[in-house]
Design an enzyme around this catalytic site. Structure first.
Site: not given
Length: 236
Positions: A60, A109, A113, A206
Site C-alpha cells: 500500500d 489488497h 486499506h 512489506h
C-alpha cells in the site's frame, strides 16, 4: 394387535417441529450450508506437501523500495505474490505493470486499506471490486487471491471475499516489519525462517527498506533449508 392413540396436541406439535426442521434445512442449503462456511475460511498455510514456501508482499506504500526487492527476486530467479491496494495501483500503474511483467502474481489488497471488520458485506465487496477493476485494467488479469488489510477476517469480510470469487489469504509467519522501531536484520530473517518454516508456509512482508535489505538473507536461509520460494497460488 394393539392400536395406540396419541393426543391431537402431541401430533400437531410433532408436525410443527418437523416443518420447522425442514424449513431450517432449506434455508441453510440456500445460504450455502457447510460448503459456504468451508469456502469462506481464510488460508494460513498451503496444503502442498512439497518443500515450497510462498513469499507474500502486501503493498500500500513503498514505491521507493519495491524496485530493490524486485531486483533481489530477479537475481534469485524467484517469483512472489504481491497483494496490491487499488489506490497504490492508481498512483503507480507502471510499477504494478512491472511487477506483473516480471512474472510475479498480483493479489487484491482492497482499494483503500480499510478495516474490513468495521465494514458491512456490501462495503467490503465495493472495496474489493473497486481494487479488482484497477488491477485487472493494468495487468489484464483478474486477481483471485485477497489479502484483507490488517489481517482482519471477520464474517463480513470473509463473506464479501467469497461472494466476489476470492480465496482469502493470511499468513503462516510474519516479519512484522512495520514495527517502530524497526526490527533488527536478524530478527526479520528469524521470524520467517525459524520454527514456522514448513511446507506450504506463507511468509508475509512489506516493502520496507530494512525488509529489502534482509530479503537476500531470507531467501538464502530458506533455500539452505531445502525449500523453494514460490507464489502463493503454487502452495494452495
Amino acid at each position: 394387535m394393539r392400536v395406540y392413540f396419541f393426543p391431537k396436541w402431541l401430533i400437531q406439535a410433532v408436525l410443527i417441529g418437523l416443518c420447522a426442521l425442514l424449513a431450517a434445512g432449506v434455508l441453510w442449503s440456500f445460504l450455502g450450508g457447510d460448503d459456504a462456511a468451508v469456502m469462506a475460511n481464510p488460508v494460513y498455510q498451503g496444503t502442498n506437501t512439497e518443500k515450497r514456501v510462498a513469499l507474500a508482499i502486501n503493498v500500500d506504500w513503498g514505491e521507493d523500495v519495491l524496485p530493490e526487492m524486485l531486483d533481489t527476486l530477479d537475481k534469485a530467479q524467484i517469483h512472489a505474490t504481491f497483494f496490491v491496494t487499488g489506490r497504490f495501483a492508481e498512483k503507480f500503474p507502471e510499477l504494478v505493470e512491472q511487477i506483473a511483467a516480471a512474472g510475479h502474481e498480483i493479489g487484491n489488497h482492497g482499494y483503500k486499506h480499510p478495516h474490513p471488520d468495521q465494514l458491512s458485506v456490501a462495503q467490503n465487496q465495493q472495496d474489493i471490486t473497486k481494487s479488482e477493476a484497477i488491477l485487472e485494467r493494468i495487468t489484464g488479469v483478474k486477481p483471485t487471491l485477497y489479502a484483507p488489510p490488517y489481517g482482519e477476517h471477520g464474517e463480513t469480510c470473509l463473506q464479501a471475499a467469497d461472494q466476489c470469487g476470492y480465496t482469502t489469504i493470511l499468513w503462516t509467519a510474519d516479519t512484522v516489519d512495520w514495527e517502530d522501531p524497526a526490527p533488527s536484520h536478524d530478527t526479520l530473517v528469524q521470524r520467517v525462517t525459524g520454527d514456522k518454516l514448513c511446507s506450504g508456509a506463507i511468509l508475509l512482508m512489506h516493502p520496507k527498506a530494512h525488509t529489502a535489505e534482509a530479503l537476500p538473507d531470507i531467501i538464502s536461509t530458506i533455500q539452505a533449508k531445502g525449500y523453494q520460494c514460490v507464489k502463493v497460488s503454487e502452495v494452495l
